[in-house]
Design a protein around this motif. Sequence first.
Motif, PDB file in Angstrom:
ATOM      1  N   ALA A 195       0.829  -1.211   0.000  1.00 39.14           N
ATOM      2  CA  ALA A 195       0.000   0.000   0.000  1.00 39.14           C
ATOM      3  C   ALA A 195       0.859   1.255   0.000  1.00 39.14           C
ATOM      4  O   ALA A 195       0.453   2.300  -0.531  1.00 39.14           O
ATOM      5  N   ALA A 196       2.058   1.170   0.567  1.00 41.19           N
ATOM      6  CA  ALA A 196       2.956   2.323   0.622  1.00 41.19           C
ATOM      7  C   ALA A 196       3.731   2.524  -0.678  1.00 41.19           C
ATOM      8  O   ALA A 196       4.439   3.516  -0.836  1.00 41.19           O
ATOM      9  N   GLY A 197       3.626   1.568  -1.602  1.00 44.47           N
ATOM     10  CA  GLY A 197       4.308   1.698  -2.883  1.00 44.47           C
ATOM     11  C   GLY A 197       5.610   0.939  -3.000  1.00 44.47           C
ATOM     12  O   GLY A 197       6.365   1.135  -3.965  1.00 44.47           O
ATOM     13  N   VAL A 198       5.902   0.051  -2.057  1.00 39.15           N
ATOM     14  CA  VAL A 198       7.116  -0.763  -2.130  1.00 39.15           C
ATOM     15  C   VAL A 198       7.041  -1.674  -3.349  1.00 39.15           C
ATOM     16  O   VAL A 198       5.991  -2.270  -3.632  1.00 39.15           O
ATOM     17  N   ARG A 199       8.154  -1.789  -4.078  1.00 35.74           N
ATOM     18  CA  ARG A 199       8.168  -2.561  -5.315  1.00 35.74           C
ATOM     19  C   ARG A 199       8.891  -3.912  -5.198  1.00 35.74           C
ATOM     20  O   ARG A 199       8.591  -4.837  -5.941  1.00 35.74           O
ATOM     21  N   HIS A 200       9.864  -4.009  -4.290  1.00 36.18           N
ATOM     22  CA  HIS A 200      10.723  -5.198  -4.280  1.00 36.18           C
ATOM     23  C   HIS A 200      11.046  -5.585  -2.840  1.00 36.18           C
ATOM     24  O   HIS A 200      11.447  -4.734  -2.038  1.00 36.18           O
ATOM     25  N   ILE A 201      10.873  -6.865  -2.524  1.00 38.22           N
ATOM     26  CA  ILE A 201      11.193  -7.417  -1.215  1.00 38.22           C
ATOM     27  C   ILE A 201      12.336  -8.421  -1.354  1.00 38.22           C
ATOM     28  O   ILE A 201      12.267  -9.353  -2.163  1.00 38.22           O
ATOM     29  N   VAL A 202      13.382  -8.234  -0.574  1.00 43.38           N
ATOM     30  CA  VAL A 202      14.439  -9.245  -0.428  1.00 43.38           C
ATOM     31  C   VAL A 202      14.274  -9.832   0.960  1.00 43.38           C
ATOM     32  O   VAL A 202      14.477  -9.142   1.966  1.00 43.38           O
ATOM     33  N   ASP A 203      13.844 -11.082   1.027  1.00 40.40           N
ATOM     34  CA  ASP A 203      13.518 -11.674   2.323  1.00 40.40           C
ATOM     35  C   ASP A 203      14.524 -12.726   2.737  1.00 40.40           C
ATOM     36  O   ASP A 203      15.085 -13.447   1.911  1.00 40.40           O
ATOM     37  N   LEU A 204      14.764 -12.794   4.039  1.00 38.74           N
ATOM     38  CA  LEU A 204      15.509 -13.888   4.642  1.00 38.74           C
ATOM     39  C   LEU A 204      14.484 -14.906   5.092  1.00 38.74           C
ATOM     40  O   LEU A 204      13.647 -14.617   5.948  1.00 38.74           O
ATOM     41  N   SER A 205      14.503 -16.084   4.497  1.00 39.17           N
ATOM     42  CA  SER A 205      13.433 -17.048   4.783  1.00 39.17           C
ATOM     43  C   SER A 205      13.956 -18.464   4.586  1.00 39.17           C
ATOM     44  O   SER A 205      15.079 -18.780   4.978  1.00 39.17           O
ATOM     45  N   GLY A 206      13.144 -19.315   3.985  1.00 43.02           N
ATOM     46  CA  GLY A 206      13.531 -20.690   3.749  1.00 43.02           C
ATOM     47  C   GLY A 206      12.623 -21.322   2.719  1.00 43.02           C
ATOM     48  O   GLY A 206      11.618 -20.729   2.303  1.00 43.02           O
ATOM     49  N   VAL A 228       7.248 -17.351   5.339  1.00 44.04           N
ATOM     50  CA  VAL A 228       7.687 -16.009   4.961  1.00 44.04           C
ATOM     51  C   VAL A 228       7.835 -15.900   3.445  1.00 44.04           C
ATOM     52  O   VAL A 228       7.305 -14.976   2.815  1.00 44.04           O
ATOM     53  N   SER A 229       8.542 -16.841   2.840  1.00 46.19           N
ATOM     54  CA  SER A 229       8.723 -16.774   1.384  1.00 46.19           C
ATOM     55  C   SER A 229       7.397 -16.938   0.653  1.00 46.19           C
ATOM     56  O   SER A 229       7.151 -16.283  -0.374  1.00 46.19           O
ATOM     57  N   ASN A 230       6.511 -17.781   1.169  1.00 46.28           N
ATOM     58  CA  ASN A 230       5.192 -17.936   0.539  1.00 46.28           C
ATOM     59  C   ASN A 230       4.399 -16.640   0.590  1.00 46.28           C
ATOM     60  O   ASN A 230       3.765 -16.240  -0.397  1.00 46.28           O
ATOM     61  N   ALA A 231       4.409 -15.980   1.738  1.00 42.72           N
ATOM     62  CA  ALA A 231       3.672 -14.727   1.873  1.00 42.72           C
ATOM     63  C   ALA A 231       4.243 -13.648   0.963  1.00 42.72           C
ATOM     64  O   ALA A 231       3.489 -12.852   0.377  1.00 42.72           O
ATOM     65  N   VAL A 232       5.552 -13.603   0.831  1.00 43.50           N
ATOM     66  CA  VAL A 232       6.185 -12.608  -0.042  1.00 43.50           C
ATOM     67  C   VAL A 232       5.770 -12.828  -1.496  1.00 43.50           C
ATOM     68  O   VAL A 232       5.427 -11.885  -2.217  1.00 43.50           O
ATOM     69  N   GLU A 233       5.765 -14.080  -1.934  1.00 46.86           N
ATOM     70  CA  GLU A 233       5.343 -14.350  -3.311  1.00 46.86           C
ATOM     71  C   GLU A 233       3.873 -14.000  -3.529  1.00 46.86           C
ATOM     72  O   GLU A 233       3.487 -13.550  -4.607  1.00 46.86           O
TER      73      GLU A 233
END
Length: 271
Positions: free
Chosen positions: A85-96, A105-110
């Motif tokens: 909602a804030a306009g973020v375009r790209h997430i780099v996540d530490l997950s598994g 975490v990775s599922n939610a990001v996708e």
Amino acid sequence: MTILVTGATANIGRKVVDHLLALGAKDVRALTNSPRKAALPEGVQVAQGYLGKPETLPAAFEGVERIYLAPMPDTVTEVLVLARAAGVRHIVDLSGEPESWWGSVSNAVEDSGMAWTHLWPADFMENTLMWSRQIHEVGIIREPHPEAASAPIAMDDIAAVAAVALLSDDHHGRAYSLGGPEILTRAELVRQLAEALGRDIAFERSSREEAIAALTPTMGETATWYVDNALSSFDPNPVGLPITSVADITGRPATTFARWATDNVVRFDLD
């Protein structure tokens, strides 16, 4: 382009900040729950907030294009809704991996609809610090599987990969399994650590119960989970471990365990 580093005073997030600055990033914002204690480098914007309390995040997300996302499974979906909602375009996540402990975490990001890059690290070299008490009190490491092997990675190398991924669109839609440059057995880790510390440390094959008992004074209730999940996941004959991953992505060699142990001798001191 403003980059927000969450968990910016934690073990990996703090190093992500440093690597971004070293690579020339100018607009780095650090999320921390304790701004006065953060001691972040000059020029870094400091935002107060905590991933575990999404209501603290909207101001921190304003004007942000990219985020390094520390793992916080319980609130990750709500956090990502706010980020998009804030306009973020790209997430780099530490997950598994999706089926792993951190897979939610990775599922939610996708599922968020934003561009993503997953970082799926092997066991951390820093995890060997859990042996400190055993080393000082008895000089013996007790675990069930001395022949089990992995490719442990230094947290600094994970942070270096995160910084590279945050600064380029070339890593969108990539899931990176990350490992250190060598495959080492548990017994070999102890041997190299003994060499760095300059003392004798034995490795004693133990039962599950003995290993839990040895680790509990340091790890508390987490010791049972660690023995039953992390230690049991290591393979005596691992194949296909990502030992070139850090060099492939960052262009510089990954840290060897021997180098890491030498550089971190003081951290094994209980005094």
